[in-house]
Design a protein around this motif. Sequence first.
Motif, PDB file in Angstrom:
ATOM      1  N   ILE A 183     105.140   7.818   2.461  1.00  0.00           N
ATOM      2  CA  ILE A 183     103.761   7.556   2.895  1.00  0.00           C
ATOM      3  C   ILE A 183     102.937   8.846   2.832  1.00  0.00           C
ATOM      4  N   ARG A 184     103.547   9.965   3.235  1.00  0.00           N
ATOM      5  CA  ARG A 184     102.846  11.250   3.167  1.00  0.00           C
ATOM      6  C   ARG A 184     102.459  11.582   1.728  1.00  0.00           C
ATOM      7  N   GLN A 185     103.375  11.365   0.802  1.00  0.00           N
ATOM      8  CA  GLN A 185     103.091  11.629  -0.615  1.00  0.00           C
ATOM      9  C   GLN A 185     101.981  10.719  -1.127  1.00  0.00           C
ATOM     10  N   MET A 186     102.011   9.447  -0.730  1.00  0.00           N
ATOM     11  CA  MET A 186     100.968   8.515  -1.155  1.00  0.00           C
ATOM     12  C   MET A 186      99.598   8.949  -0.650  1.00  0.00           C
ATOM     13  N   ALA A 187      99.547   9.358   0.618  1.00  0.00           N
ATOM     14  CA  ALA A 187      98.266   9.735   1.218  1.00  0.00           C
ATOM     15  C   ALA A 187      97.662  10.966   0.560  1.00  0.00           C
ATOM     16  N   SER A 188      98.511  11.834   0.015  1.00  0.00           N
ATOM     17  CA  SER A 188      98.018  13.077  -0.583  1.00  0.00           C
ATOM     18  C   SER A 188      97.838  12.980  -2.095  1.00  0.00           C
ATOM     19  N   SER A 189      98.158  11.831  -2.681  1.00  0.00           N
ATOM     20  CA  SER A 189      98.061  11.685  -4.129  1.00  0.00           C
ATOM     21  C   SER A 189      96.594  11.497  -4.546  1.00  0.00           C
ATOM     22  N   PRO A 190      96.250  11.883  -5.776  1.00  0.00           N
ATOM     23  CA  PRO A 190      94.872  11.703  -6.251  1.00  0.00           C
ATOM     24  C   PRO A 190      94.479  10.221  -6.237  1.00  0.00           C
ATOM     25  N   GLY A 191      93.280   9.953  -5.755  1.00  0.00           N
ATOM     26  CA  GLY A 191      92.814   8.570  -5.710  1.00  0.00           C
ATOM     27  C   GLY A 191      93.488   7.723  -4.659  1.00  0.00           C
ATOM     28  N   ALA A 192      94.066   8.353  -3.641  1.00  0.00           N
ATOM     29  CA  ALA A 192      94.749   7.594  -2.587  1.00  0.00           C
ATOM     30  C   ALA A 192      93.774   6.650  -1.891  1.00  0.00           C
ATOM     31  N   PRO A 193      94.240   5.459  -1.516  1.00  0.00           N
ATOM     32  CA  PRO A 193      93.352   4.527  -0.808  1.00  0.00           C
ATOM     33  C   PRO A 193      93.107   4.982   0.622  1.00  0.00           C
ATOM     34  N   THR A 194      92.094   4.433   1.232  1.00  0.00           N
ATOM     35  CA  THR A 194      91.918   4.559   2.671  1.00  0.00           C
ATOM     36  C   THR A 194      93.098   3.842   3.325  1.00  0.00           C
ATOM     37  N   MET A 195      93.730   4.478   4.307  1.00  0.00           N
ATOM     38  CA  MET A 195      94.949   3.916   4.888  1.00  0.00           C
ATOM     39  C   MET A 195      94.809   3.715   6.386  1.00  0.00           C
ATOM     40  N   ILE A 196      95.432   2.628   6.866  1.00  0.00           N
ATOM     41  CA  ILE A 196      95.532   2.359   8.303  1.00  0.00           C
ATOM     42  C   ILE A 196      97.011   2.192   8.622  1.00  0.00           C
ATOM     43  N   PHE A 197      97.519   3.037   9.499  1.00  0.00           N
ATOM     44  CA  PHE A 197      98.937   3.050   9.851  1.00  0.00           C
ATOM     45  C   PHE A 197      99.079   2.534  11.277  1.00  0.00           C
ATOM     46  N   VAL A 198      99.717   1.384  11.421  1.00  0.00           N
ATOM     47  CA  VAL A 198      99.857   0.731  12.725  1.00  0.00           C
ATOM     48  C   VAL A 198     101.224   1.066  13.308  1.00  0.00           C
ATOM     49  N   THR A 199     101.248   1.513  14.555  1.00  0.00           N
ATOM     50  CA  THR A 199     102.522   1.899  15.160  1.00  0.00           C
ATOM     51  C   THR A 199     102.466   1.797  16.673  1.00  0.00           C
ATOM     52  N   HIS A 200     103.666   1.718  17.273  1.00  0.00           N
ATOM     53  CA  HIS A 200     103.812   1.852  18.724  1.00  0.00           C
ATOM     54  C   HIS A 200     104.170   3.296  19.084  1.00  0.00           C
ATOM     55  N   HIS A 201     104.629   4.047  18.096  1.00  0.00           N
ATOM     56  CA  HIS A 201     105.292   5.322  18.364  1.00  0.00           C
ATOM     57  C   HIS A 201     104.464   6.504  17.874  1.00  0.00           C
ATOM     58  N   VAL A 202     104.072   7.349  18.793  1.00  0.00           N
ATOM     59  CA  VAL A 202     103.237   8.502  18.481  1.00  0.00           C
ATOM     60  C   VAL A 202     103.931   9.439  17.496  1.00  0.00           C
ATOM     61  N   ASP A 203     105.257   9.560  17.591  1.00  0.00           N
ATOM     62  CA  ASP A 203     105.960  10.510  16.719  1.00  0.00           C
ATOM     63  C   ASP A 203     105.992  10.062  15.259  1.00  0.00           C
ATOM     64  N   GLU A 204     105.538   8.850  14.954  1.00  0.00           N
ATOM     65  CA  GLU A 204     105.456   8.396  13.566  1.00  0.00           C
ATOM     66  C   GLU A 204     104.116   8.750  12.912  1.00  0.00           C
ATOM     67  N   ILE A 205     103.170   9.224  13.699  1.00  0.00           N
ATOM     68  CA  ILE A 205     101.839   9.505  13.169  1.00  0.00           C
ATOM     69  C   ILE A 205     101.863  10.815  12.392  1.00  0.00           C
ATOM     70  N   LEU A 206     101.696  10.724  11.084  1.00  0.00           N
ATOM     71  CA  LEU A 206     101.712  11.897  10.215  1.00  0.00           C
ATOM     72  C   LEU A 206     100.385  12.660  10.334  1.00  0.00           C
ATOM     73  N   PRO A 207     100.391  13.945   9.978  1.00  0.00           N
ATOM     74  CA  PRO A 207      99.157  14.741  10.070  1.00  0.00           C
ATOM     75  C   PRO A 207      98.000  14.170   9.252  1.00  0.00           C
ATOM     76  N   CYS A 208      98.319  13.448   8.166  1.00  0.00           N
ATOM     77  CA  CYS A 208      97.250  12.893   7.329  1.00  0.00           C
ATOM     78  C   CYS A 208      96.429  11.841   8.072  1.00  0.00           C
ATOM     79  N   PHE A 209      97.006  11.220   9.101  1.00  0.00           N
ATOM     80  CA  PHE A 209      96.272  10.221   9.883  1.00  0.00           C
ATOM     81  C   PHE A 209      95.498  10.947  10.993  1.00  0.00           C
ATOM     82  N   ASN A 210      94.386  11.543  10.572  1.00  0.00           N
ATOM     83  CA  ASN A 210      93.651  12.408  11.498  1.00  0.00           C
ATOM     84  C   ASN A 210      92.607  11.676  12.322  1.00  0.00           C
ATOM     85  N   HIS A 211      92.549  10.348  12.172  1.00  0.00           N
ATOM     86  CA  HIS A 211      91.727   9.509  13.050  1.00  0.00           C
ATOM     87  C   HIS A 211      92.642   8.483  13.721  1.00  0.00           C
ATOM     88  N   THR A 212      92.346   8.142  14.959  1.00  0.00           N
ATOM     89  CA  THR A 212      93.168   7.182  15.704  1.00  0.00           C
ATOM     90  C   THR A 212      92.276   6.204  16.470  1.00  0.00           C
TER      91      THR A 212
END
Length: 258
Positions: A183-212
């Motif tokens: 997922i980290r590689q996808m988020a940083s790839s050229p032309g990556a889509p806008t992404m929404i990552f749904v989780t219960h667990h804070v430790d799964e939130i990667l740095p690329c998800f800079n909005h919550t």
Amino acid sequence: MMIDARDISWRRESKEVLSHVTWQVRKGEQWSLVGLNGSGKTTLLKMINGYIWPTSGTLSVLGHPFGQIDLRRLRRRIGWVSSALASRLRPQEHPENIVLSGKFASIGLYDEPAEGDRSRAKEILERLDCSSFSNRPFGTLSEGEKQRVLIGRAWMASPELLILDEPCNGLDIFAREQLLSIIRQMASSPGAPTMIFVTHHVDEILPCFNHTLLLKAGAIYQSGLTRKIMTPENMTAFYGGSVIVEQHGERLSMAIRS
């Protein structure tokens, strides 16, 4: 504007499942969506995908107000990865056909793929490290392998908006970290889509998800920059129990305060 929800609510019989939600997601932003069971996350995602309509308020997705676009066409521009989808796929189907079906937003492959589609599906499977099991029936794969195939299916359509609905649910720690790395590689790839990552667990939130977005009891509790929201004080108030939130490298961790 990728998502423009203004004062939307959704009622089922006499119960208000979503209440006066206002949320804007701009192109290129990466969001995490956090909430406990029953917070309204699934209802909100179904609404964004056009499976249900707001009882009140207005909703526009990918720049198209609901009521002014064929929602079937809209869904082809949205990738949605969820365990609910996995349960609808035929266990005997092979990963390559599942990935190919993503181009048509269909459950099963009923349309004849165009020239080059199979090559693209194979490239996606290789990129997601799925080549070793690409000829095995979907039902025989591990949970981590299934999730990678579902991400490949969503990626096949070159989505403008990609929703990852608790993709790490049920994975062991090694499969989880492997999937998060993808997922980290996808988020940083050229032309990556806008992404929404749904989780219960804070430790799964990667740095690329800079909005919550924090969703609680069907209403927005708070939304904004992850670093401003993920504080011990704020998350203690959100969960209603004392928690510790700490930074470990690039990732956060959270534990109940003893």
